[in-house]
Design a protein around this motif. Structure first.
Motif, PDB file in Angstrom:
ATOM      1  N   LEU A  59       0.835  -1.211   0.000  1.00  0.00           N
ATOM      2  CA  LEU A  59       0.000   0.000   0.000  1.00  0.00           C
ATOM      3  C   LEU A  59       0.862   1.250   0.000  1.00  0.00           C
ATOM      4  O   LEU A  59       0.627   2.190  -0.761  1.00  0.00           O
ATOM      5  N   SER A  60       1.864   1.250   0.867  1.00  0.00           N
ATOM      6  CA  SER A  60       2.748   2.403   0.991  1.00  0.00           C
ATOM      7  C   SER A  60       3.562   2.632  -0.283  1.00  0.00           C
ATOM      8  O   SER A  60       3.625   3.749  -0.799  1.00  0.00           O
ATOM      9  N   ARG A  61       4.175   1.575  -0.793  1.00  0.00           N
ATOM     10  CA  ARG A  61       5.019   1.706  -1.990  1.00  0.00           C
ATOM     11  C   ARG A  61       4.222   2.155  -3.212  1.00  0.00           C
ATOM     12  O   ARG A  61       4.705   2.938  -4.023  1.00  0.00           O
ATOM     13  N   LEU A  62       3.014   1.629  -3.335  1.00  0.00           N
ATOM     14  CA  LEU A  62       2.186   1.965  -4.497  1.00  0.00           C
ATOM     15  C   LEU A  62       1.297   3.181  -4.254  1.00  0.00           C
ATOM     16  O   LEU A  62       0.592   3.613  -5.150  1.00  0.00           O
ATOM     17  N   GLN A  63       1.344   3.701  -3.049  1.00  0.00           N
ATOM     18  CA  GLN A  63       0.508   4.832  -2.639  1.00  0.00           C
ATOM     19  C   GLN A  63      -0.965   4.559  -2.967  1.00  0.00           C
ATOM     20  O   GLN A  63      -1.679   5.404  -3.487  1.00  0.00           O
ATOM     21  N   ALA A  64      -1.384   3.345  -2.627  1.00  0.00           N
ATOM     22  CA  ALA A  64      -2.757   2.930  -2.912  1.00  0.00           C
ATOM     23  C   ALA A  64      -3.703   3.403  -1.813  1.00  0.00           C
ATOM     24  O   ALA A  64      -3.304   3.594  -0.664  1.00  0.00           O
ATOM     25  N   ASP A  65      -4.950   3.572  -2.203  1.00  0.00           N
ATOM     26  CA  ASP A  65      -5.985   4.073  -1.301  1.00  0.00           C
ATOM     27  C   ASP A  65      -6.820   2.973  -0.670  1.00  0.00           C
ATOM     28  O   ASP A  65      -7.489   3.204   0.332  1.00  0.00           O
ATOM     29  N   ALA A  66      -6.834   1.787  -1.283  1.00  0.00           N
ATOM     30  CA  ALA A  66      -7.727   0.729  -0.824  1.00  0.00           C
ATOM     31  C   ALA A  66      -7.139  -0.652  -1.076  1.00  0.00           C
ATOM     32  O   ALA A  66      -6.264  -0.826  -1.914  1.00  0.00           O
ATOM     33  N   VAL A  67      -7.676  -1.617  -0.320  1.00  0.00           N
ATOM     34  CA  VAL A  67      -7.374  -3.033  -0.523  1.00  0.00           C
ATOM     35  C   VAL A  67      -8.700  -3.711  -0.845  1.00  0.00           C
ATOM     36  O   VAL A  67      -9.680  -3.539  -0.112  1.00  0.00           O
ATOM     37  N   ILE A  68      -8.734  -4.456  -1.942  1.00  0.00           N
ATOM     38  CA  ILE A  68      -9.946  -5.175  -2.328  1.00  0.00           C
ATOM     39  C   ILE A  68      -9.694  -6.664  -2.150  1.00  0.00           C
ATOM     40  O   ILE A  68      -8.714  -7.200  -2.669  1.00  0.00           O
ATOM     41  N   VAL A  69     -10.581  -7.324  -1.387  1.00  0.00           N
ATOM     42  CA  VAL A  69     -10.455  -8.755  -1.102  1.00  0.00           C
ATOM     43  C   VAL A  69     -11.770  -9.460  -1.437  1.00  0.00           C
ATOM     44  O   VAL A  69     -12.829  -8.841  -1.394  1.00  0.00           O
ATOM     45  N   PRO A  70     -11.694 -10.752  -1.760  1.00  0.00           N
ATOM     46  CA  PRO A  70     -12.936 -11.470  -2.049  1.00  0.00           C
ATOM     47  C   PRO A  70     -13.892 -11.479  -0.854  1.00  0.00           C
ATOM     48  O   PRO A  70     -15.104 -11.326  -1.017  1.00  0.00           O
TER      49      PRO A  70
END
Length: 107
Positions: A59-70
């Motif tokens: 998340l930090s490295r990609l500067q992502a805002d969310a995690v999507i899981v099944p």
């Protein structure tokens, strides 16, 4: 600033089993439908050391805002509080968004 929010996918292959490809497709579909740029999907198993820390690092490295899981089953059935502090967690089934905690919850 990015033109759209970004997300990473996460699943455990031992939880998905034979439907792993289906779960990955559902993550991609939901990300697209909700307007997220899906940067990467992490696939771990029970042998993976410290999976939540690895997700936080991605998340930090990609500067992502969310995690999507099944589903929350991929997190052992519980919402990981340390992830919810830094990113929204979105489940495919049931479809739900757990917004990041901008203000810590009252104890």
């Amino acid at each position: 600033m990015r033109p759209q929010p970004s997300a990473i996918g996460f699943l455990r292959h031992d939880v998905s089993g034979a439907q792993q490809r289906w779960d990955q497709a559902q993550i991609q579909h939901l990300a697209r439908r909700l307007g997220y740029d899906l940067c990467k999907t992490l696939v771990f198993g029970p042998e993976t050391d410290r999976p939540i820390i690895r997700v936080r690092t991605a998340l930090s490295r990609l500067q992502a805002d969310a995690v999507i899981v099944p589903s929350l089953a991929h997190f052992g059935g519980q919402l990981p509080a340390d992830l919810a502090e830094v990113a929204d967690i979105i489940t495919v089934s049931p479809e739900n968004t757990y917004a990041r905690w901008l203000i810590p919850p009252a104890e």
